[in-house]
Design a protein around this motif. Structure first.
Motif, PDB file in Angstrom:
ATOM      1  N   HIS A  91      -1.084  -1.298  -4.191  1.00 41.85           N
ATOM      2  CA  HIS A  91      -2.273  -0.470  -4.217  1.00 41.85           C
ATOM      3  C   HIS A  91      -1.833   1.176  -3.712  1.00 41.85           C
ATOM      4  CE1 HIS A  91      -5.298  -3.569  -2.117  1.00 41.85           C
ATOM      5  NE2 HIS A  91      -5.216  -3.690  -3.614  1.00 41.85           N
TER       6      HIS A  91
ATOM      7  N   PHE B  75      -8.602   5.670  -5.021  1.00 43.50           N
ATOM      8  CA  PHE B  75      -7.854   4.186  -4.819  1.00 43.50           C
ATOM      9  C   PHE B  75      -7.512   3.778  -6.171  1.00 43.50           C
ATOM     10  CE2 PHE B  75      -8.474  -0.426  -4.934  1.00 43.50           C
ATOM     11  CZ  PHE B  75      -7.525  -0.820  -4.125  1.00 43.50           C
TER      12      PHE B  75
ATOM     13  N   HIS C  28      -3.864  -8.209  -6.343  1.00 41.47           N
ATOM     14  CA  HIS C  28      -3.125  -7.211  -6.800  1.00 41.47           C
ATOM     15  C   HIS C  28      -1.736  -7.143  -6.028  1.00 41.47           C
ATOM     16  CE1 HIS C  28      -7.380  -5.057  -6.716  1.00 41.47           C
ATOM     17  NE2 HIS C  28      -7.016  -5.544  -7.904  1.00 41.47           N
TER      18      HIS C  28
ATOM     19  N   ASP D 270       0.741  -1.134   0.038  1.00 38.91           N
ATOM     20  CA  ASP D 270       0.026  -0.123   0.159  1.00 38.91           C
ATOM     21  C   ASP D 270       0.906   1.207   0.036  1.00 38.91           C
ATOM     22  OD1 ASP D 270      -3.069  -0.459   0.242  1.00 38.91           O
ATOM     23  OD2 ASP D 270      -2.269  -1.957   1.639  1.00 38.91           O
TER      24      ASP D 270
ATOM     25  N   HIS E 260      -3.133   4.916  -2.794  1.00 37.85           N
ATOM     26  CA  HIS E 260      -4.269   5.602  -2.212  1.00 37.85           C
ATOM     27  C   HIS E 260      -3.783   7.207  -2.411  1.00 37.85           C
ATOM     28  CE1 HIS E 260      -5.544   2.165  -0.416  1.00 37.85           C
ATOM     29  NE2 HIS E 260      -4.426   1.842  -0.039  1.00 37.85           N
TER      30      HIS E 260
ATOM     31  N   TYR F 277      -1.208   0.905 -13.067  1.00 35.90           N
ATOM     32  CA  TYR F 277      -2.386   1.227 -12.028  1.00 35.90           C
ATOM     33  C   TYR F 277      -3.837   1.405 -12.760  1.00 35.90           C
ATOM     34  CZ  TYR F 277       1.012   1.101  -8.489  1.00 35.90           C
ATOM     35  OH  TYR F 277       2.016   0.683  -7.665  1.00 35.90           O
TER      36      TYR F 277
ATOM     37  N   HIS G 238      -5.103   0.301  -8.453  1.00 30.95           N
ATOM     38  CA  HIS G 238      -4.383  -1.075  -8.124  1.00 30.95           C
ATOM     39  C   HIS G 238      -3.776  -1.436  -9.248  1.00 30.95           C
ATOM     40  CE1 HIS G 238      -7.528  -3.207 -10.172  1.00 30.95           C
ATOM     41  NE2 HIS G 238      -8.311  -2.245  -9.422  1.00 30.95           N
TER      42      HIS G 238
END
Length: 187
Positions: free
Chosen positions: A111, A99, A108, A63, A113, A86, A101
Motif C-alpha cells: 500500500h 491511497f 495486496h 505500507d 499513502h 500501483y 495498492h
C-alpha cells in the motif's frame, strides 16, 4: 448484525500473521523502485504501518508513505505510481492522504499513502510508528486489538477492509495524540 456474524464459510477473514523479519527488506526493495519511479517528486519515503514495527503481527502488506511537495493534482504521481504497478483507490481521504495498492486485486502486497511533506498526515503516521517502536507494551496491545478486530471483519471487499481500518481508530487516535504531545515523530 456484526461483520463476523454475516461472514459465511469460505469468505476470507482478515489475517494477522506473526512478525516477519523480511518486511523491512521488502520495504527497502520497494522504496528503491518508488524512488526511481518518482525521482525528485518523492521528498521522503517511509515504511509505516504495522509491518514497520519490529515484533508485532500484522496483515502481510507493506505500507509505504510518500511525502510530496504538492499533493494536488494527483495525476502526476498517479501516473508514475501506475507504472510501478500501483492502482489508485479513490477515497474520501484523497484530499489529504491518497491511497494506492498493488496488485490490483486483493490480497495486496503493498500500500502507498501519499501526503504533503511537513503536513499533519505525515507527522501523525510517523509519530504513531515511532511511538510503538519505542513502547513495545503499547505495540503488543495494538497487535491484540488488531487480532480481535480482524476476527470481526472479512477481506472479501474493500468496504469490510476499510471498516476494519476504521475500527482501529479508537485505539490509534489516543496514541497519536500522546505521541505528538511527547514530541514524536523522531527525526
Amino acid at each position: 448484525m456484526s461483520e463476523a456474524s454475516e461472514r459465511s464459510p469460505g469468505v476470507p477473514p482478515i489475517v494477522i500473521v506473526e512478525y516477519d523479519p523480511q518486511w523491512p527488506v521488502l520495504y527497502a526493495l520497494e522504496s528503491t523502485l518508488l524512488q526511481e519511479q518518482l525521482g525528485s517528486m518523492a521528498l521522503r519515503i517511509e515504511h509505516v504501518g504495522s509491518t514497520s514495527i519490529p515484533g508485532i503481527g500484522a496483515k502481510p502488506v507493506i505500507d509505504i508513505q510518500i511525502s510530496v511537495r504538492e499533493l494536488h493534482p494527483l495525476d502526476p504521481y498517479r501516473e508514475l505510481l501506475a507504472r510501478a504497478g500501483y492502482q489508485h483507490d479513490p477515497h474520501a481521504d484523497d484530499a489529504s492522504y491518497p491511497f494506492f495498492h498493488k496488485p490490483t486485486d486483493w490480497p495486496h502486497s503493498h500500500h502507498v499513502h501519499v501526503c504533503s511533506a511537513g503536513g499533519a498526515e505525515e507527522s501523525r503516521h510517523l509519530a504513531f510508528r515511532d511511538f510503538l517502536c519505542d513502547h513495545p507494551e503499547t505495540a503488543a496491545a495494538y497487535e491484540r486489538e488488531k487480532r480481535a478486530l480482524a476476527s470481526q471483519h472479512h477481506a472479501s471487499s474493500s468496504q469490510s477492509r476499510n471498516a476494519y481500518a476504521e475500527a482501529k481508530s479508537g485505539f490509534i487516535e489516543p496514541i497519536v495524540r500522546r505521541a505528538l504531545a511527547e514530541g514524536y515523530p523522531r527525526d
